[in-house]
Design an enzyme around this catalytic site. Structure first.
Site, short mmCIF file in Angstrom:
data_model
loop_
_atom_site.label_atom_id
_atom_site.label_comp_id
_atom_site.label_asym_id
_atom_site.label_seq_id
_atom_site.Cartn_x
_atom_site.Cartn_y
_atom_site.Cartn_z
N GLY A 11 23.63 3.27 27.86
CA GLY A 11 22.57 2.95 28.81
C GLY A 11 21.55 4.07 28.91
N TYR A 73 27.12 0.35 20.22
CA TYR A 73 27.58 0.04 18.86
C TYR A 73 29.09 0.22 18.79
CZ TYR A 73 27.36 -0.12 13.73
OH TYR A 73 27.51 -0.47 12.41
N ASP A 127 24.96 7.03 36.25
CA ASP A 127 26.16 6.85 37.07
C ASP A 127 26.81 8.15 37.53
OD1 ASP A 127 25.83 4.16 36.85
OD2 ASP A 127 27.46 3.84 35.42
N MET A 169 23.90 0.25 40.96
CA MET A 169 24.75 0.46 39.80
C MET A 169 25.85 1.48 40.09
SD MET A 169 22.38 0.29 36.39
CE MET A 169 21.93 -1.31 35.72
N GLY A 170 26.91 1.38 39.32
CA GLY A 170 28.07 2.24 39.48
C GLY A 170 29.32 1.44 39.22
N ARG A 171 29.58 1.15 37.94
CA ARG A 171 30.71 0.30 37.58
C ARG A 171 32.04 0.96 37.90
NH1 ARG A 171 29.51 -0.11 32.70
NH2 ARG A 171 31.06 1.28 31.75
N ALA A 186 22.15 4.93 55.50
CA ALA A 186 22.78 3.61 55.50
C ALA A 186 23.88 3.55 56.56
CB ALA A 186 23.36 3.30 54.12
N HIS A 216 18.72 -3.39 62.87
CA HIS A 216 18.95 -3.56 61.44
C HIS A 216 20.35 -3.04 61.11
CE1 HIS A 216 17.49 0.66 61.67
NE2 HIS A 216 18.46 0.85 60.79
N ARG A 254 17.38 2.54 36.39
CA ARG A 254 17.33 3.24 35.11
C ARG A 254 15.91 3.62 34.69
NH1 ARG A 254 21.31 0.06 30.93
NH2 ARG A 254 23.30 0.49 31.98
#
Length: 337
Positions: A11, A73, A127, A169-171, A186, A216, A254
């Site tokens: 990535g 690949y 990440d 993102m952050g698998r 947050a 909120h 990204r």
């Protein structure tokens, strides 16, 4: 060593171009020739290899993405692919390679080293999940992009009295969610490193609206936990009655021009990678620890990961000793806006 090559793999991450630029300029200053490899290991096997000079990397430091392109690949995991790549490198007179990427890219560099071909890794992934470094190239930019988006989502959330689930993102690592969540104030942060109780999440939402007078509620969710839509469904099934919306920031994290920090650490690490190859040192990964350059075996960097874990008290215990400790629980609630 007189001729080296550089590639980007996996990535893309903001700051990769800055690292390529540093590799080229440092190598030239040391009297070495540099070749670029398009499309990572796929381009290596295909022989998509060409000379790089100062002109080719001019004005690239501010550009996001990678001008050498990138590709996954999986065939390079096989011996046939590795030997084909090495054959192409030798055909072009290349004696060492700088690999910029994440854990998969490091595995490829490790295979090259095992075959006696020197390779040095530079951590390039948003990440921040590579061991042996405090920060990876692209992480700072991704966090800043996420914070900017979350700040804007808070504006509309406040206008309508809504709950927003923001998926980032952050698998395998919750670093982006953690840092962006703290920086944006947050209300809750959900990461793979910590189990969560969906009923407690719902209770916190209700408490904010009914008892704390908030208009909120922002939840930052790492994709490695589950999708934002699936999480929202769990909230509803657990009794959440707030006006709920889901936003997936996705690949926007990204992109974009790299931050000053990403440009600087990319430049440091790119230049240091060249120094290591000049000394004939392969099988190493470059990193940053306490604002200083460090190197570690690429095997450990690829295998160990850089994940943190959370204690019952909310303290972050970092599996990678090169990462900082934070009081997650205190920051998560006391700094929430």
């Amino acid at each position: 060593m007189k001729r080296i090559a550089v590639l980007t793999s996996g990535g893309d991450a903001p700051g990769m171009n800055a690292a390529i630029r540093a590799v080229v300029r440092k190598a030239i200053s040391e009297g070495m020739e540099v070749y670029g490899i398009n499309r990572g290991y796929a381009g290596m096997v295909d022989g998509d290899i060409f000379p790089l000079g100062s002109k080719e990397v001019g004005d690239k430091i501010s550009r996001g993405g990678t001008f050498l392109y990138s590709a996954r690949y999986p065939e390079f995991a096989q011996l046939e692919g590795q030997l084909a790549g090495i054959e192409q490198l030798k055909k072009h007179g290349i004696e060492g390679v700088v690999v910029i990427g994440g854990d998969g890219s490091y595995h490829g560099a490790m295979r090259l080293t095992e075959h006696g071909f020197p390779a040095v890794g530079i951590p390039g992934t948003i990440d921040n999940d590579i061991a042996g470094t405090d920060y990876t190239i692209g992480f700072d930019t991704a966090v800043n992009t996420a914070v900017e988006a979350i700040d804007k989502l808070r504006d509309t959330s406040s206008s309508h009295g809504r709950t927003f689930v923001v998926e980032v993102m952050g698998r395998n690592a919750g670093d982006i969610a953690l840092w962006a969540g703290i920086a944006s104030g947050a209300d809750q942060i959900i990461v793979p490193e910590e189990e969560f109780d969906i009923h407690k999440v719902v209770s916190t939402i209700k408490d904010d609206f009914e008892n704390r007078g908030k208009n909120h509620h922002i939840i930052v969710l790492a994709e490695g936990v589950m999708s934002g839509e699936a999480f929202a469904q769990q909230l509803k099934e657990a009794g959440d009655e707030s006006d709920l919306r889901v936003t997936n920031l996705g690949h926007i994290l990204r992109g974009g021009s790299p931050t000053a920090r990403d440009r600087v650490i990319a430049s440091w690490m790119g230049a240091h990678a060249v120094e290591l190859l000049k000394e004939g040192k392969g099988g190493l990964a470059v990193g940053i620890h306490n604002e200083e350059l460090v190197e570690s075996p690429i095997l450990g960097s690829a295998e160990d990961g850089a994940l943190f874990s959370l204690t019952d008290e909310g303290n972050i215990v970092v599996n990678n000793p090169h990462k900082a400790r934070l009081d997650y629980a205190a920051l998560n609630r006391s700094l929430a806006q």
